[in-house]
Design a protein around this motif. Structure first.
Motif, mmCIF file in Angstrom:
data_model
loop_
_atom_site.group_PDB
_atom_site.id
_atom_site.type_symbol
_atom_site.label_atom_id
_atom_site.label_comp_id
_atom_site.label_asym_id
_atom_site.label_seq_id
_atom_site.Cartn_x
_atom_site.Cartn_y
_atom_site.Cartn_z
ATOM 1 N N ALA A 312 0.871 -1.176 0.000
ATOM 2 C CA ALA A 312 0.000 0.000 0.000
ATOM 3 C C ALA A 312 0.906 1.224 0.000
ATOM 4 O O ALA A 312 2.041 1.173 0.492
ATOM 5 C CB ALA A 312 -0.900 -0.001 1.225
ATOM 6 N N THR A 313 0.412 2.321 -0.538
ATOM 7 C CA THR A 313 1.256 3.507 -0.681
ATOM 8 C C THR A 313 1.361 4.321 0.600
ATOM 9 O O THR A 313 2.269 5.135 0.748
ATOM 10 C CB THR A 313 0.726 4.412 -1.808
ATOM 11 N N SER A 314 0.430 4.107 1.544
ATOM 12 C CA SER A 314 0.438 4.894 2.769
ATOM 13 C C SER A 314 -0.323 4.138 3.861
ATOM 14 O O SER A 314 -1.063 3.185 3.581
ATOM 15 C CB SER A 314 -0.221 6.256 2.550
ATOM 16 N N ALA A 315 -0.145 4.604 5.081
ATOM 17 C CA ALA A 315 -0.890 4.018 6.196
ATOM 18 C C ALA A 315 -2.388 4.210 5.994
ATOM 19 O O ALA A 315 -3.183 3.297 6.266
ATOM 20 C CB ALA A 315 -0.438 4.655 7.512
ATOM 21 N N GLU A 317 -4.077 4.504 3.223
ATOM 22 C CA GLU A 317 -4.590 3.606 2.180
ATOM 23 C C GLU A 317 -4.735 2.186 2.720
ATOM 24 O O GLU A 317 -5.722 1.492 2.437
ATOM 25 C CB GLU A 317 -3.641 3.593 0.979
ATOM 26 N N LEU A 318 -3.769 1.745 3.530
ATOM 27 C CA LEU A 318 -3.809 0.398 4.081
ATOM 28 C C LEU A 318 -5.004 0.223 5.021
ATOM 29 O O LEU A 318 -5.749 -0.757 4.945
ATOM 30 C CB LEU A 318 -2.504 0.110 4.823
ATOM 31 N N ILE A 319 -5.201 1.189 5.900
ATOM 32 C CA ILE A 319 -6.314 1.116 6.855
ATOM 33 C C ILE A 319 -7.652 1.114 6.130
ATOM 34 O O ILE A 319 -8.564 0.339 6.458
ATOM 35 C CB ILE A 319 -6.224 2.291 7.852
ATOM 36 N N LYS A 320 -7.778 1.970 5.115
ATOM 37 C CA LYS A 320 -9.021 2.033 4.341
ATOM 38 C C LYS A 320 -9.283 0.702 3.629
ATOM 39 O O LYS A 320 -10.427 0.223 3.577
ATOM 40 C CB LYS A 320 -8.940 3.173 3.330
ATOM 41 N N ALA A 321 -8.225 0.095 3.086
ATOM 42 C CA ALA A 321 -8.388 -1.169 2.371
ATOM 43 C C ALA A 321 -8.889 -2.270 3.309
ATOM 44 O O ALA A 321 -9.714 -3.102 2.928
ATOM 45 C CB ALA A 321 -7.061 -1.581 1.739
ATOM 46 N N VAL A 322 -8.400 -2.277 4.559
ATOM 47 C CA VAL A 322 -8.839 -3.294 5.523
ATOM 48 C C VAL A 322 -10.264 -3.018 5.987
ATOM 49 O O VAL A 322 -11.113 -3.918 6.033
ATOM 50 C CB VAL A 322 -7.876 -3.349 6.725
ATOM 51 N N PRO A 328 -14.762 -12.804 -0.281
ATOM 52 C CA PRO A 328 -14.505 -13.941 0.614
ATOM 53 C C PRO A 328 -13.139 -13.907 1.297
ATOM 54 O O PRO A 328 -12.937 -14.551 2.317
ATOM 55 C CB PRO A 328 -14.612 -15.147 -0.318
ATOM 56 N N GLU A 329 -12.185 -13.178 0.734
ATOM 57 C CA GLU A 329 -10.846 -13.148 1.322
ATOM 58 C C GLU A 329 -10.828 -12.239 2.557
ATOM 59 O O GLU A 329 -11.462 -11.188 2.578
ATOM 60 C CB GLU A 329 -9.824 -12.654 0.305
ATOM 61 N N GLN A 330 -10.092 -12.661 3.567
ATOM 62 C CA GLN A 330 -9.978 -11.849 4.787
ATOM 63 C C GLN A 330 -8.787 -10.899 4.689
ATOM 64 O O GLN A 330 -7.670 -11.324 4.401
ATOM 65 C CB GLN A 330 -9.826 -12.752 6.014
ATOM 66 N N PRO A 331 -9.026 -9.593 4.951
ATOM 67 C CA PRO A 331 -7.939 -8.617 4.856
ATOM 68 C C PRO A 331 -7.268 -8.370 6.208
ATOM 69 O O PRO A 331 -7.927 -8.314 7.249
ATOM 70 C CB PRO A 331 -8.674 -7.364 4.393
ATOM 71 N N ILE A 332 -5.966 -8.215 6.197
ATOM 72 C CA ILE A 332 -5.199 -7.833 7.391
ATOM 73 C C ILE A 332 -4.116 -6.857 6.939
ATOM 74 O O ILE A 332 -3.420 -7.107 5.945
ATOM 75 C CB ILE A 332 -4.562 -9.062 8.070
ATOM 76 N N GLY A 333 -3.984 -5.749 7.641
ATOM 77 C CA GLY A 333 -2.945 -4.776 7.326
ATOM 78 C C GLY A 333 -1.677 -5.071 8.106
ATOM 79 O O GLY A 333 -1.739 -5.433 9.285
#
Length: 438
Positions: A312-315, A317-322, A328-333
């Motif tokens: 991810a390009t930034s913190a 962006e990562l938090i928003k993606a999670v 069905p896939e589980q997201p974890i930052g």
């Protein structure tokens, strides 16, 4: 004291600080907060100074199992006796209605005693009072050392009821203008405001009957779509699971010696409605300290082809993606671990919740020496800051919907440990009230 065995509660005798004590210095936050930020507790100690304070009656877990622990415990137990002997704390009988305001939200609760004979923290429990997450039994012995020989208990335990019709706590709140105000003050270090009111006997009777309504087997079965033979769950742990488990373990030790009428049979807690608008469930994130192995290699070995990841390009962006992931896939930052910002995705997960899937990896990773230690932290900023330090890794996990809690525990049992938190660190319960347990 009035006891209602059918719903597992007792009306408490509560000890409050005597008039004239500075309550902002008296009340301190739950001992299991800021465990990776000793500077917070150093600031508390400096702010409290020599004034009477619950800081002298608790052991912040940042100091647990550290040099000087035995001396601290002796000092705590001595301070408890001193506060009782000098009437620094004074008793009053009855329920207390409490309001905690912070960040524009107000959380409402009632202080009462739970009967530990109705509580079982073991896996598969079907007791009236239940843990909502796995209890780490290994964490109990050091906490038991503090409770053994303690004259007072001070609760940071928050226990939930599932009351969508708002029959138990909210009617007391609506009547608070005619109740005697016991305390009303700002909490230290930006943690909001706390007020407490004496619940009169008429409202007390209403609370008891409303709890009986929630525990009525026919209503319970209809609410959750289960058979009437399904054991009733009335009280579900919110915060302080290991504190209540410690009280239970010490009680089981004592019971053969003291009999069933001893005050240690009960534990002082605050009950809150899971449907309270002021109550929010926050995820609890994980930080690994002192990585010893290649983290990404270990993740690939454990999850195999089910794991995919990318930068991810930034913190932000990562938090928003999670937080906003779908599918069905589980997201974890992941913050750090040899990279900056990484979004992990896990297919065919082992748990219904991402935090459970992650924990199943972290437990053996730690046991096999993959890192020096792990801590559980609140808030995106803390997991980011701690995770990006050299040799660390911070895992950011999504939260769960609080309305799913009771049905999940009833149908599936306890959640993975440290799944959710009732608010962030500064929103946790402060020690204000005490209860004599000797």
């Amino acid at each position: 004291m009035k006891t209602f065995h059918d719903i597992g509660i007792q009306i408490p005798q509560v000890y409050l600080p005597k008039r004239g004590i500075d309550l902002t210095r008296w009340a301190v936050i739950a001992c299991d907060q800021f465990t990776s930020q000793p500077e917070y507790w150093q600031e508390v100690e400096k702010f409290v100074g020599e004034t009477p304070s619950t800081f002298n009656l608790i052991l912040p877990e940042v100091y647990l199992e550290k040099p000087g622990e035995a001396e601290r415990i002796r000092d705590i137990q001595s301070a408890m006796r001193f506060y009782l002997e000098t009437e620094t704390v004074q008793p009053r009988d009855g329920l207390i209605y409490v309001e905690r305001s912070i960040a524009g939200k107000t959380r409402k609760g009632i202080l009462l005693c739970l009967d530990l004979e109705h509580y079982d923290y073991n896996k598969g429990s079907a007791s009236l009072i239940r843990a909502t997450e796995g209890t780490i039994v290994e964490r109990l012995p050091p906490r038991m050392k503090i409770r053994r020989g303690a004259a007072l208990e001070l609760p940071h335990i928050l226990v939930l009821i599932d009351d969508p019709a708002h029959t138990v706590i909210e009617p007391v709140g609506e009547a608070r203008q005619r109740l005697k105000r016991l305390y009303d003050f700002d909490l230290m270090l930006g943690s909001g405001h706390l007020s407490g009111y004496a619940v009169d006997e008429k409202l007390e009777a209403q609370v008891v009957e409303a709890l009986r309504g929630l525990a009525w087997p026919e209503a319970f079965a209809a609410k959750y779509g289960v058979g009437q033979d399904k054991p009733v769950l009335l009280f579900a742990m919110g915060d302080g699971n290991h504190s209540l488990a410690t009280a239970k373990a010490v009680w089981e030790e004592m019971k053969p010696r003291v009999g069933l009428e001893h005050p240690a049979r009960y534990a002082l807690v605050e009950i809150e409605n899971v449907h309270d608008d002021g109550l929010e469930f926050e995820p609890i994130h994980r930080v690994l300290f002192g990585l010893k192995r290649d983290l990404f290699g270990a993740l690939r070995d454990y999850f195999g082809s089910n794991l995919s990841y990318g930068p991810a390009t930034s913190a932000e962006e990562l938090i928003k993606a999670v937080d906003h992931a779908s599918g069905p896939e589980q997201p974890i930052g992941l913050f750090g671990g040899g990279k900056d910002f990484t979004l992990l995705k896990i297919a065919d997960p082992s748990s219904n919740l991402p935090v459970g899937t992650l924990q199943a990896f972290l437990d053996p990773f730690l046991k096999e020496g993959g890192a020096e230690r792990m801590d559980y932290v609140h808030g995106a900023e803390v997991v980011r800051a701690q995770g990006l330090l050299a040799s660390n890794a911070g895992f950011y996990v999504p939260g769960m919907d609080k309305s799913d809690l009771f049905k999940t525990v009833i149908l599936d049992g306890a959640l993975p440990r440290k799944t959710f938190s009732m608010g962030e660190a500064k929103e946790k319960r402060f020690y204000m009230e005490a209860r004599k347990i000797v």
